[in-house]
Motif scaffolding. Sequence first.
Motif, short mmCIF file in Angstrom:
data_model
loop_
_atom_site.label_atom_id
_atom_site.label_comp_id
_atom_site.label_asym_id
_atom_site.label_seq_id
_atom_site.Cartn_x
_atom_site.Cartn_y
_atom_site.Cartn_z
N ARG A 21 0.81 -1.21 0.00
CA ARG A 21 0.00 0.00 0.00
C ARG A 21 0.85 1.27 0.00
NH1 ARG A 21 -5.14 1.70 0.64
NH2 ARG A 21 -5.80 -0.47 0.59
N ARG A 22 1.90 1.30 0.83
CA ARG A 22 2.73 2.50 0.90
C ARG A 22 3.37 2.80 -0.45
NH1 ARG A 22 1.94 6.53 3.23
NH2 ARG A 22 2.10 7.30 1.11
N ALA A 28 1.02 6.83 -6.71
CA ALA A 28 -0.15 7.64 -6.99
C ALA A 28 0.12 9.12 -6.75
CB ALA A 28 -1.34 7.18 -6.15
N ALA A 29 0.89 9.43 -5.70
CA ALA A 29 1.23 10.83 -5.41
C ALA A 29 2.08 11.42 -6.52
CB ALA A 29 1.97 10.91 -4.07
N GLY A 55 -5.54 -2.29 -7.24
CA GLY A 55 -6.51 -1.20 -7.25
C GLY A 55 -6.20 -0.08 -6.28
N ILE A 56 -5.12 -0.21 -5.51
CA ILE A 56 -4.78 0.82 -4.52
C ILE A 56 -4.48 2.14 -5.21
CG2 ILE A 56 -3.12 1.49 -2.75
CD1 ILE A 56 -2.75 -1.56 -2.20
N ALA A 82 -10.03 -4.76 -2.33
CA ALA A 82 -10.59 -4.36 -1.04
C ALA A 82 -11.84 -3.51 -1.25
CB ALA A 82 -9.55 -3.58 -0.23
N GLY A 83 -12.68 -3.46 -0.21
CA GLY A 83 -13.91 -2.69 -0.30
C GLY A 83 -13.68 -1.22 -0.57
N GLU A 84 -12.61 -0.65 0.01
CA GLU A 84 -12.31 0.77 -0.20
C GLU A 84 -12.05 1.06 -1.66
OE1 GLU A 84 -8.95 4.11 1.09
OE2 GLU A 84 -8.97 2.13 2.05
#
Length: 246
Positions: A21-22, A28-29, A55-56, A82-84
Amino acid sequence: MTHTRDYQADFYGTHQAVRNRRSRLDKAAKITWVLERYCPVERRGLCLDVGSSSGIMTAALSPLFAQTIGVDFDALALAELAGEERQRASFLRGDAMQLPLADASVDVVICAQVYEHVPDDRRLFAELHRILKPGGLVYFSGPNWLFPIEFHYNLPFLHWLSPALADRVLRALGRDSEYYERSRSYADLRRQLAAFHIRDVTPELVATGHLIATPWARRLLMQLPAAHWPLTLRLTPNFNWLLEKP
């Protein structure tokens, strides 16, 4: 470079980096910084993230756009979303060489670290051009064949070997059964993407710390005379380009 092969088997299951995730949020940033600088708000309608995997990153980019879609060939990646991520973006199973979208229907495409993983990258590039609206943008990144370190395995010269020899090296080291990735050089990749206008955003990403986090290394690189940058950009480990469809 025409490939007659299948997609990598179990890519999502065997490549932990796409689930970090990190790392994905950092990427993405970086992409967000580029798009906020170069993509006008009126061009931020539909975004397609090709090779969305976990998808993160897709979800993190979604606030920039009216609609965000992630597409991936890996069924396991889509099943484990994930749901998010599902709440913030839509996801489809699809082939990057035959994208399930209409001609000239997409405003922005994210194609980050994907071209080396598809069976035929030329078909991918043609699809990116097909689905983009005129004036649409692609954030494109991927490895440089000329850089001596192969970063998927952190091994020197692996990608310079013949495919058969690279396979044998990975098997001998117990790292993998096959070397799948195929990268291109700066000049070769620009030829393949000649249908687009190309803006190399690498120097700006270096200057802002999005590519090189170590301050002293960043300062040293930014002190290079302007005449040296053309060579530096040809030898960079990773391309960071913004492609515009005329």
